[in-house]
Design a protein around this motif. Sequence first.
Motif, PDB file in Angstrom:
ATOM      1  N   GLY A 212       0.789  -1.227   0.000  1.00  0.00           N
ATOM      2  CA  GLY A 212       0.000   0.000   0.000  1.00  0.00           C
ATOM      3  C   GLY A 212       0.818   1.272   0.000  1.00  0.00           C
ATOM      4  O   GLY A 212       0.265   2.371  -0.025  1.00  0.00           O
ATOM      5  N   THR A 213       2.142   1.162   0.032  1.00  0.00           N
ATOM      6  CA  THR A 213       2.959   2.376   0.062  1.00  0.00           C
ATOM      7  C   THR A 213       3.025   3.033  -1.309  1.00  0.00           C
ATOM      8  O   THR A 213       3.327   4.224  -1.405  1.00  0.00           O
ATOM      9  CB  THR A 213       4.399   2.080   0.530  1.00  0.00           C
ATOM     10  OG1 THR A 213       4.950   1.067  -0.307  1.00  0.00           O
ATOM     11  CG2 THR A 213       4.417   1.615   1.956  1.00  0.00           C
ATOM     12  N   GLY A 214       2.772   2.252  -2.348  1.00  0.00           N
ATOM     13  CA  GLY A 214       2.799   2.820  -3.693  1.00  0.00           C
ATOM     14  C   GLY A 214       3.923   2.278  -4.564  1.00  0.00           C
ATOM     15  O   GLY A 214       4.319   2.916  -5.542  1.00  0.00           O
ATOM     16  N   LYS A 215       4.393   1.084  -4.231  1.00  0.00           N
ATOM     17  CA  LYS A 215       5.464   0.457  -5.030  1.00  0.00           C
ATOM     18  C   LYS A 215       5.067   0.269  -6.479  1.00  0.00           C
ATOM     19  O   LYS A 215       5.763   0.701  -7.390  1.00  0.00           O
ATOM     20  CB  LYS A 215       5.785  -0.954  -4.496  1.00  0.00           C
ATOM     21  CG  LYS A 215       6.789  -1.036  -3.416  1.00  0.00           C
ATOM     22  CD  LYS A 215       7.145  -2.480  -3.112  1.00  0.00           C
ATOM     23  CE  LYS A 215       5.961  -3.404  -2.913  1.00  0.00           C
ATOM     24  NZ  LYS A 215       5.119  -3.082  -1.762  1.00  0.00           N
ATOM     25  N   THR A 216       3.949  -0.424  -6.661  1.00  0.00           N
ATOM     26  CA  THR A 216       3.538  -0.759  -8.022  1.00  0.00           C
ATOM     27  C   THR A 216       3.279   0.513  -8.837  1.00  0.00           C
ATOM     28  O   THR A 216       3.677   0.612 -10.002  1.00  0.00           O
ATOM     29  CB  THR A 216       2.282  -1.659  -7.973  1.00  0.00           C
ATOM     30  OG1 THR A 216       2.596  -2.802  -7.166  1.00  0.00           O
ATOM     31  CG2 THR A 216       1.882  -2.104  -9.354  1.00  0.00           C
ATOM     32  N   THR A 217       2.633   1.473  -8.187  1.00  0.00           N
ATOM     33  CA  THR A 217       2.362   2.745  -8.864  1.00  0.00           C
ATOM     34  C   THR A 217       3.665   3.457  -9.219  1.00  0.00           C
ATOM     35  O   THR A 217       3.810   3.995 -10.325  1.00  0.00           O
ATOM     36  CB  THR A 217       1.503   3.646  -7.945  1.00  0.00           C
ATOM     37  OG1 THR A 217       0.347   2.901  -7.542  1.00  0.00           O
ATOM     38  CG2 THR A 217       1.068   4.902  -8.661  1.00  0.00           C
TER      39      THR A 217
ATOM     40  N   LYS B  55       5.006   4.573 -12.877  1.00  0.00           N
ATOM     41  CA  LYS B  55       5.394   5.963 -13.165  1.00  0.00           C
ATOM     42  C   LYS B  55       6.823   6.035 -13.697  1.00  0.00           C
ATOM     43  O   LYS B  55       7.104   6.761 -14.655  1.00  0.00           O
ATOM     44  CB  LYS B  55       5.315   6.810 -11.890  1.00  0.00           C
ATOM     45  CG  LYS B  55       3.917   7.104 -11.380  1.00  0.00           C
ATOM     46  CD  LYS B  55       4.051   7.805 -10.013  1.00  0.00           C
ATOM     47  CE  LYS B  55       2.703   8.200  -9.429  1.00  0.00           C
ATOM     48  NZ  LYS B  55       2.864   8.762  -8.067  1.00  0.00           N
TER      49      LYS B  55
ATOM     50  N   GLN C  25      -2.914  -5.989 -11.714  1.00  0.00           N
ATOM     51  CA  GLN C  25      -2.706  -4.535 -11.585  1.00  0.00           C
ATOM     52  C   GLN C  25      -1.529  -4.089 -12.459  1.00  0.00           C
ATOM     53  O   GLN C  25      -1.613  -3.086 -13.174  1.00  0.00           O
ATOM     54  CB  GLN C  25      -2.428  -4.197 -10.112  1.00  0.00           C
ATOM     55  CG  GLN C  25      -2.241  -2.704  -9.831  1.00  0.00           C
ATOM     56  CD  GLN C  25      -1.730  -2.444  -8.398  1.00  0.00           C
ATOM     57  OE1 GLN C  25      -1.477  -3.377  -7.633  1.00  0.00           O
ATOM     58  NE2 GLN C  25      -1.586  -1.181  -8.055  1.00  0.00           N
TER      59      GLN C  25
ATOM     60  N   LYS D 134       2.941   9.855  -2.091  1.00  0.00           N
ATOM     61  CA  LYS D 134       1.779  10.539  -1.509  1.00  0.00           C
ATOM     62  C   LYS D 134       2.138  11.884  -0.894  1.00  0.00           C
ATOM     63  O   LYS D 134       1.524  12.324   0.072  1.00  0.00           O
ATOM     64  CB  LYS D 134       1.071   9.623  -0.497  1.00  0.00           C
ATOM     65  CG  LYS D 134       0.773   8.244  -1.116  1.00  0.00           C
ATOM     66  CD  LYS D 134      -0.003   7.335  -0.217  1.00  0.00           C
ATOM     67  CE  LYS D 134       0.064   5.900  -0.758  1.00  0.00           C
ATOM     68  NZ  LYS D 134      -0.634   4.928   0.067  1.00  0.00           N
TER      69      LYS D 134
ATOM     70  N   ASP E 105       1.551  14.515  -2.253  1.00  0.00           N
ATOM     71  CA  ASP E 105       0.381  15.366  -2.530  1.00  0.00           C
ATOM     72  C   ASP E 105      -0.598  15.352  -1.360  1.00  0.00           C
ATOM     73  O   ASP E 105      -1.322  16.315  -1.137  1.00  0.00           O
ATOM     74  CB  ASP E 105      -0.316  14.916  -3.816  1.00  0.00           C
ATOM     75  CG  ASP E 105      -0.641  13.428  -3.805  1.00  0.00           C
ATOM     76  OD1 ASP E 105       0.271  12.619  -3.538  1.00  0.00           O
ATOM     77  OD2 ASP E 105      -1.793  13.062  -4.064  1.00  0.00           O
TER      78      ASP E 105
ATOM     79  N   GLY F  13       6.512  10.824  -5.124  1.00  0.00           N
ATOM     80  CA  GLY F  13       5.228  10.543  -5.764  1.00  0.00           C
ATOM     81  C   GLY F  13       4.265  11.640  -5.372  1.00  0.00           C
ATOM     82  O   GLY F  13       4.057  11.899  -4.193  1.00  0.00           O
TER      83      GLY F  13
ATOM     84  N   GLY G 211       0.974  12.092  -6.756  1.00  0.00           N
ATOM     85  CA  GLY G 211      -0.402  11.903  -7.207  1.00  0.00           C
ATOM     86  C   GLY G 211      -0.564  10.531  -7.816  1.00  0.00           C
ATOM     87  O   GLY G 211       0.340   9.694  -7.744  1.00  0.00           O
ATOM     88  N   GLN G 212      -1.699  10.289  -8.415  1.00  0.00           N
ATOM     89  CA  GLN G 212      -1.995   8.947  -8.899  1.00  0.00           C
ATOM     90  C   GLN G 212      -1.796   8.779 -10.403  1.00  0.00           C
ATOM     91  O   GLN G 212      -1.971   7.689 -10.932  1.00  0.00           O
ATOM     92  CB  GLN G 212      -3.433   8.570  -8.514  1.00  0.00           C
ATOM     93  CG  GLN G 212      -3.690   8.823  -7.036  1.00  0.00           C
ATOM     94  CD  GLN G 212      -4.659   7.847  -6.415  1.00  0.00           C
ATOM     95  OE1 GLN G 212      -4.685   6.683  -6.798  1.00  0.00           O
ATOM     96  NE2 GLN G 212      -5.454   8.297  -5.461  1.00  0.00           N
TER      97      GLN G 212
HETATM   98  N1  LIG Z   1      -2.271  10.422  -3.735  1.00  0.00           N
HETATM   99  C1  LIG Z   1      -1.359   9.519  -4.073  1.00  0.00           C
HETATM  100  N2  LIG Z   1      -1.686   8.217  -4.107  1.00  0.00           N
HETATM  101  C2  LIG Z   1      -0.740   7.311  -4.470  1.00  0.00           C
HETATM  102  C3  LIG Z   1       0.581   7.709  -4.775  1.00  0.00           C
HETATM  103  N3  LIG Z   1       1.283   6.584  -5.070  1.00  0.00           N
HETATM  104  C4  LIG Z   1       0.418   5.554  -4.940  1.00  0.00           C
HETATM  105  N4  LIG Z   1      -0.803   5.979  -4.581  1.00  0.00           N
HETATM  106  C5  LIG Z   1      -2.008   5.161  -4.333  1.00  0.00           C
HETATM  107  O1  LIG Z   1      -1.754   4.296  -3.237  1.00  0.00           O
HETATM  108  C6  LIG Z   1      -2.445   3.067  -3.395  1.00  0.00           C
HETATM  109  C7  LIG Z   1      -1.475   1.896  -3.262  1.00  0.00           C
HETATM  110  O2  LIG Z   1      -0.570   1.922  -4.339  1.00  0.00           O
HETATM  111  P1  LIG Z   1       0.168   0.627  -4.887  1.00  0.00           P
HETATM  112  O3  LIG Z   1       1.113   1.080  -5.928  1.00  0.00           O
HETATM  113  O4  LIG Z   1      -0.795  -0.421  -5.267  1.00  0.00           O
HETATM  114  O5  LIG Z   1       0.969   0.165  -3.574  1.00  0.00           O
HETATM  115  P2  LIG Z   1       1.862  -1.137  -3.330  1.00  0.00           P
HETATM  116  O6  LIG Z   1       1.021  -2.052  -2.498  1.00  0.00           O
HETATM  117  O7  LIG Z   1       3.066  -0.652  -2.563  1.00  0.00           O
HETATM  118  O8  LIG Z   1       2.239  -1.709  -4.648  1.00  0.00           O
HETATM  119  C8  LIG Z   1      -3.101   3.152  -4.769  1.00  0.00           C
HETATM  120  O9  LIG Z   1      -4.432   3.526  -4.586  1.00  0.00           O
HETATM  121  C9  LIG Z   1      -2.333   4.250  -5.470  1.00  0.00           C
HETATM  122  O10 LIG Z   1      -3.096   4.902  -6.457  1.00  0.00           O
HETATM  123  C10 LIG Z   1       0.915   9.120  -4.720  1.00  0.00           C
HETATM  124  O11 LIG Z   1       2.041   9.576  -4.949  1.00  0.00           O
HETATM  125  N5  LIG Z   1      -0.102   9.968  -4.359  1.00  0.00           N
END
Ligand SMILES: Nc1nc2c(ncn2[C@@H]2O[C@H](COP(=O)(O)OP(=O)(O)O)[C@@H](O)[C@H]2O)c(=O)[nH]1
Length: 324
Positions: free
Chosen positions: A137-142, A146, A173, A275, A277, A300, A302-303
């Motif tokens: 949930g930290t945003g790895k995949t996103t 990016k 995903q 996050k 933002d 990061g 935003g989304q």
């Molecule tokens: N607002 C915001 N949301 C983010 C950012 N990076 C990731 N997210 C959101 O955080 C959630 C988890 O991201 P995900 O990449 O699946 O996390 P992972 O479990 O570490 O792979 C998703 O809903 C993303 O859209 C960011 O920089 N800003």
Amino acid sequence: MRKRPARNRAERDEQMFTALKKKLGLLKNSSVEEMTEPIGDQGKKIRDDRLEEICWDLEMALLESDVAETVAEQIVSDLRENLKGKKLARGFDLEGAVEGSLRDSVRNLLSSHTVDFYDAVSAVERPVVIMFVGINGTGKTTAIAKLASMLKSRGNTVIIAAGDTFRAGAIEQLKVHGEALDIRVVSHEHGGDAAAVAFDAIEHAKARHRDFVLIDTAGRMQTNSNLMDEMKKIKRVADPDFIVFVGDSLAGNDMIEQARAFNDAVGIDMVILTKIDADAKGGSALSIAKTVGKPIAFLGTGQRYADLMKFDPAWMAERLVSAN
Ligand SMILES: Nc1nc2c(ncn2[C@@H]2O[C@H](COP(=O)(O)OP(=O)(O)O)[C@@H](O)[C@H]2O)c(=O)[nH]1
Ligand SMILES: [Mg+2]
């Protein structure tokens, strides 16, 4: 003595920056006579006891807002050094001086902990293999998507390894991102061996002369020793050129603990803070720079794919210090 840690962004912001602002506001309202005493013939300086009060309050405000202790101490000792015994100019603005000192020390703290991602990767033989670690949930995949998008737009070829074989939906995903970006995603079945996925992706990249392999990984809890064993195995097999820790800037001191745990297990080379933002100020950037000592490469913000920003200490310092 410490307040309980903030539970969410709004609370943390309130704790840190309203405390700081209040402090600065109080300074504004104090009379010059009250804060200063004469030195020499005509000059004035801040009274030592008032300066100590300011330093103490500032340190408390920083600690209460999840800024790591060593960081808070550094900022405060910079402030003391900047102001103690200094002769004040006519019309001296104490609030401005405190703010200026804060801004400078924050910038200095951050500057020693940045890395230019493109410089770092340019020295490495292709394919450049990058492994991403961090809890769920930290945003790895996103962040991977990016970065892949950014690399591609700069003319690089990229392959992504779907190494999170643990979480349901993780492979899907990544495939969605792969399709949107027209980037190849190498995957095995759910529950498969993540190291084998990474291995296949690297072989694929070598055979086709691709520039980058970005390895996604699973992220249960950092305390889960199975997870750390899995990270070690992927590292052993993939032999990545860089390991990037992805941390959620909203997670405060938890994020620092996560970074430490991954650093102890596999060693991290750089950090992406996500996050930003949603984290109005980003005290976490300071804390990670100073405590874990690994440079921040990107933020990061935003989304969307475009929401990945090269880390800029001056920008961050401004954001941290400016009262809004
Ligand atoms: N607002 C915001 N949301 C983010 C950012 N990076 C990731 N997210 C959101 O955080 C959630 C988890 O991201 P995900 O990449 O699946 O996390 P992972 O479990 O570490 O792979 C998703 O809903 C993303 O859209 C960011 O920089 N800003
Ligand atoms: Mg993921």
